[in-house]
Design a protein around this motif. Structure first.
Motif, short mmCIF file in Angstrom:
data_model
loop_
_atom_site.label_atom_id
_atom_site.label_comp_id
_atom_site.label_asym_id
_atom_site.label_seq_id
_atom_site.Cartn_x
_atom_site.Cartn_y
_atom_site.Cartn_z
N ASP A 20 0.86 -1.12 -0.16
CA ASP A 20 0.02 -0.12 -0.03
C ASP A 20 0.76 1.23 -0.03
N ARG A 21 1.92 1.12 0.88
CA ARG A 21 2.63 2.31 0.93
C ARG A 21 3.50 2.67 -0.42
N ARG A 22 4.03 1.71 -0.94
CA ARG A 22 4.84 1.62 -2.27
C ARG A 22 3.71 2.26 -3.12
N TYR A 23 2.48 1.93 -3.44
CA TYR A 23 1.62 2.41 -4.32
C TYR A 23 1.47 3.73 -4.25
N LEU A 24 1.13 4.37 -2.74
CA LEU A 24 1.08 5.77 -2.55
C LEU A 24 2.13 6.33 -3.04
N ALA A 58 -7.03 -9.38 -2.49
CA ALA A 58 -6.76 -8.64 -3.97
C ALA A 58 -6.71 -7.22 -4.04
N ASP A 59 -7.77 -6.80 -3.16
CA ASP A 59 -7.78 -5.34 -2.70
C ASP A 59 -6.93 -4.63 -1.78
N GLY A 60 -6.67 -3.41 -1.80
CA GLY A 60 -5.79 -2.51 -0.87
C GLY A 60 -6.11 -1.09 -1.12
N ILE A 61 -5.08 -0.20 -0.59
CA ILE A 61 -5.48 1.14 -0.68
C ILE A 61 -5.62 1.54 -1.86
#
Length: 126
Positions: free
Chosen positions: A8-12, A108-111
């Motif tokens: 999640d952090r990497r995505y943001l 499968a889902d996240g931030i």
């Protein structure tokens, strides 16, 4: 303190979104700062978005999201539907956007899923 899983952090970070993770009493939340709003739709161009994380996140979906400042539509100079409630968190009073999620896919889902829901809600608000 780390509330979000690493992916999640990497995505943001990849999206260039600054995030603050806050624990206040029993509530855990992530504050996405200075999110750009749809052009010409609100009285401001950016807002902070709060997402409260349920204890079992990411297996359980975040439900609603919250905005500061309280957003008003330019057309009609009123708040969007289902945003009348308020929530105190991190020393601020947030505008609650009552948008429920019934399609969460554990594992499968996240931030990113929640952020897409936020972006869509801000875009179509009436």
């Amino acid at each position: 303190m780390t509330l979000l899983p690493r992916h999640d952090r990497r995505y943001l970070e990849g999206r260039g979104i600054t995030v603050r993770e806050v624990v206040e009493g029993a509530e855990k939340g992530v504050i996405l700062t200075e999110i750009t709003l749809p052009e010409g739709k609100y009285q401001v161009t950016q807002a902070d978005i709060l997402i409260l994380l349920p204890p079992s996140y990411p297996e359980v979906a975040p439900d609603m999201f919250y905005a500061v400042p309280h957003l008003k539509l330019i057309v009609g100079q009123r708040e969007p539907r289902c945003t009348e409630a308020r929530h105190a968190f991190d020393g601020q009073i947030w505008q609650r956007w009552s948008r429920h999620n019934n399609d969460w896919r554990p594992g499968a889902d996240g931030i990113w899923t929640m952020l897409k829901r936020v972006e869509e809600a801000l875009k179509v608000a009436a």
